[in-house]
Scaffold this motif. Structure first.
Motif, PDB file in Angstrom:
ATOM      1  N   PHE A 168     -22.058  -1.401 -18.080  1.00  0.00           N
ATOM      2  CA  PHE A 168     -22.343  -2.834 -18.268  1.00  0.00           C
ATOM      3  C   PHE A 168     -23.850  -3.008 -18.400  1.00  0.00           C
ATOM      4  O   PHE A 168     -24.642  -2.197 -17.906  1.00  0.00           O
ATOM      5  N   ALA A 169     -24.226  -4.039 -19.132  1.00  0.00           N
ATOM      6  CA  ALA A 169     -25.642  -4.367 -19.313  1.00  0.00           C
ATOM      7  C   ALA A 169     -25.991  -5.573 -18.459  1.00  0.00           C
ATOM      8  O   ALA A 169     -25.146  -6.440 -18.216  1.00  0.00           O
ATOM      9  N   PHE A 170     -27.238  -5.628 -18.024  1.00  0.00           N
ATOM     10  CA  PHE A 170     -27.685  -6.727 -17.174  1.00  0.00           C
ATOM     11  C   PHE A 170     -28.993  -7.290 -17.715  1.00  0.00           C
ATOM     12  O   PHE A 170     -29.965  -6.561 -17.903  1.00  0.00           O
TER      13      PHE A 170
ATOM     14  N   ALA B 115     -25.502 -15.557 -19.767  1.00  0.00           N
ATOM     15  CA  ALA B 115     -24.458 -14.708 -19.179  1.00  0.00           C
ATOM     16  C   ALA B 115     -25.107 -13.351 -18.910  1.00  0.00           C
ATOM     17  O   ALA B 115     -25.216 -12.519 -19.820  1.00  0.00           O
ATOM     18  N   PRO B 116     -25.579 -13.106 -17.703  1.00  0.00           N
ATOM     19  CA  PRO B 116     -26.415 -11.929 -17.449  1.00  0.00           C
ATOM     20  C   PRO B 116     -25.699 -10.583 -17.539  1.00  0.00           C
ATOM     21  O   PRO B 116     -26.354  -9.560 -17.727  1.00  0.00           O
TER      22      PRO B 116
END
Length: 217
Positions: A119-121, A127-128
């Motif tokens: 997952f990317a942050f 939408a983080p």
């Protein structure tokens, strides 16, 4: 040609109903799709390492800045994440322990939920969190001591296996998830056998359905 990733979370061997049903699922799948490959990871007998402070520090350090010790701390995680990306279909065999997943499976989930990999942050984004795993389908076979834990059943409010796995897998981008339940292990006898038969019928339906989808596609 597809690749299946089978994950067994029970420490039981021949006495494990989830192992048996997962084996039947994979056998039926392979019989109808002999070109597909199967990778198996036995979490019940080879438990994943738990997340440590060193693991956290390594995971939140950019790859180019990681030390050899950091890379070593993430070696298992890198391996199972690579397996996850390589798989098209996941088959999870999950006994319910005290209303949740076994510790071995929780440790595995902790190893595959990786910022920058699955997952990317972006803290500045509306939408983080962005899932990075897509195009996969999961089948989860759940074994319980009593019966009625499935959604809509009399004990559904005590089921923390399905909501947890739907949340964790969905967070990574795996939203196509089917659950199969077998119960009454603590009661045994006819009640257990009827439950196992219903689960086998559901496994047969799901593998037949998948075959039909492949032919139609």
């Amino acid at each position: 040609m597809a690749q299946l990733l089978r994950l067994d979370a029970s420490p039981r061997r021949s006495r494990s109903h989830t192992r048996t049903l997962a084996g039947e699922f994979v056998a039926r799948w392979s019989a109808s799709r002999p070109d597909d490959t199967v990778i198996r990871r036995d979490l019940g007998h080879e438990p994943p390492p738990h997340v440590t402070e060193e693991w956290i520090a390594a995971a939140f350090t950019t790859p180019g800045e990681r030390t050899p010790r950091m890379r070593e701390a993430l070696a298992y995680s890198d391996q199972v994440v690579d397996e996850l990306f390589a798989a098209d279909v996941l088959v999870l065999a999950v006994p319910m322990y005290n209303f949740g997943v076994p510790a071995m499976l929780k440790a595995y989930i902790d190893q595959i939920v990786r910022v920058g990999r699955t997952f990317a942050f972006d803290p500045e984004a509306a939408a983080p969190y962005t899932p990075l795993v897509s195009g996969k389908r999961a089948f989860v076979i759940v074994g319980t001591g009593d019966a009625g834990y499935e959604m809509g059943g009399p004990l559904a409010s005590m089921n923390h296996v399905e909501p947890y796995l739907r949340t964790a897998l969905g967070f990574l981008g795996i939203d196509d998830v089917e659950f199969v339940y077998t119960g009454n292990d603590e009661f045994g006898g006819e009640r257990l056998q009827r439950s196992l038969e219903r689960a086998r019928n559901r496994v047969a339906e799901l593998t037949t359905e998948r075959k039909a989808v492949d032919v139609a596609g």
